[in-house]
Every structure is written in structure tokens, then in C-alpha cells.
Enzyme design. Sequence first.
Site, short mmCIF file in Angstrom:
data_model
loop_
_atom_site.label_atom_id
_atom_site.label_comp_id
_atom_site.label_asym_id
_atom_site.label_seq_id
_atom_site.Cartn_x
_atom_site.Cartn_y
_atom_site.Cartn_z
N HIS A 19 0.85 -1.19 0.00
CA HIS A 19 0.00 0.00 0.00
C HIS A 19 0.88 1.24 0.00
O HIS A 19 1.49 1.59 1.01
CB HIS A 19 -0.92 0.00 1.23
CG HIS A 19 -1.85 1.16 1.27
ND1 HIS A 19 -2.28 1.72 2.45
CD2 HIS A 19 -2.44 1.89 0.28
CE1 HIS A 19 -3.08 2.74 2.19
NE2 HIS A 19 -3.19 2.85 0.87
N ASN A 69 -5.10 4.45 7.05
CA ASN A 69 -6.40 4.97 6.64
C ASN A 69 -7.49 4.65 7.65
O ASN A 69 -8.49 5.36 7.74
CB ASN A 69 -6.77 4.43 5.25
CG ASN A 69 -6.10 5.22 4.15
OD1 ASN A 69 -5.58 6.30 4.37
ND2 ASN A 69 -6.09 4.66 2.95
#
Length: 245
Positions: A19, A69
Site C-alpha cells: 500500500h 487509513n
Amino acid sequence: DIDRIAEGVADPSRVIGLHFFSPAHIMKLVEVIRTDQAAPRALATGFAFAKRLKKVPVLSGVCEGFIGNRILTAYRRQCDFMLEEGALPHEIDAAMKAFGLPMGIYEMQDMAGLDISWAMRKRLAATRDPAERYVRIADRLCELGRFGQKSGTGWYRYEEGSRSGEIDPLVEAIIVEESEAKGIARTSIGADEIRRRILDAMIGEASAILDEGIALKPGDVDVVMVLGYGFPRWRGGPMFMAASA
């Protein structure tokens, strides 16, 4: 869900996630996502690859949002609650920039595009607990085509060619309407309270991430928040601050 992706290949032990953070050619952080069946060799390869790219890899388990996130979602949710209760976007942004962040949450959303998180909220709507407090302000902005800098309006208004946002009375009007619709009496929220509530939200979500084994140690959370989200390096990170309090 990277575990579901892994289910579809012949050898799921070879599947991991990488990511990156936007803009990927500048941001140093890479979350290396450990699937349920990932082999040590696959994880080691992911870490080695990230280091060849001169990135800083941090191991994360599989969950919605991974480490960073997921914490950002808790941060944004708390900010949206404060909008309903009496704060305005520029007040929240100013409080966190004074804390040391390079930009506030609403400035960041305008830069990234409000339609990104809107798409996520719509995707999760079917599984959202009806009893959960949900703030519609951002949805209303998106319904008006206000997607941030790229559309010229978002939480702020942008002059042609400018990346510097200006306060937009229409946004304040929508916020006040939403407060009134829920019967919430708006009261002023000071910068110290804004910062306290945001840090409490970050630390609370990070603690849950650690308890669930998504992150292995508090320092990993701090590296993610410093390198991926601009948490002021000199403050050490939210978990360092919690341990030092």
C-alpha cells in the site's frame, strides 16, 4: 480484501499487499500487507522491494483501511462530529496545523478529492449500523459536485489556478442546516478541545488496531502516522504521546 484476492490464486502463500501513499513517488511509507496465508519469504520479498525503492516498509494485517487509513477515518469522523456540534472546517484545520500537521483534514480532502471517500462511504452503506452516528455534510457537498481542488469547490472555494482555499459561506450554511436537522445546539469549540478530541480518536483507534494484531507494535503506528500522514515528527507519533502523557 487481499485475503479474498489470495483465495483466487494457485498458491495463496505468495500473495501480499503493498500500500503506497499519494503521491507515491514522494511519500516514503509503504504498508506491507500480511494476508492470512502469506509465507515469510513473500513478506521478506515485499520488505526488500520497498527498501530498493528507498521506502520505509511497515507490516500491517488485513482490515478496512489497514493501519493508516483506518486511523484517518476515525480522525475524520471525530472532525465531522465537531462540525455538527459547532466547529467550522477552517477552525479544525487551523487547530491541527498549529499542532504541527502540514495541512488540516479538510484541506487534505480537497487536495485528494472528496469523491474518493464518498465512493467508500457508498460502498459501506449497506453494512453500516443504522444506530451509528452518521454525518451527511460531506455527502451533500459531493451531491453538489464539490469534489475539491479539481472541481474548484469542496470544503473551500478555489480561484482559477489556485491551490489555496478560501472560506465558502455555502459550506457553513450546509453545516448549520445539518446541525439544525439533528436538533444539535451549536456551541463554540476551542482549538485545544479540537486537538484533544482528534488525538483521543487517533489513539483509541490505534489501540484497537494493536489489540487486533493488525499492527504489531506502537512504534509501527507512529511510523505510519509520521511518514504517511504528516504527524509532526518532533512529537513522536500518537502512541508515543499517549505513553508519555
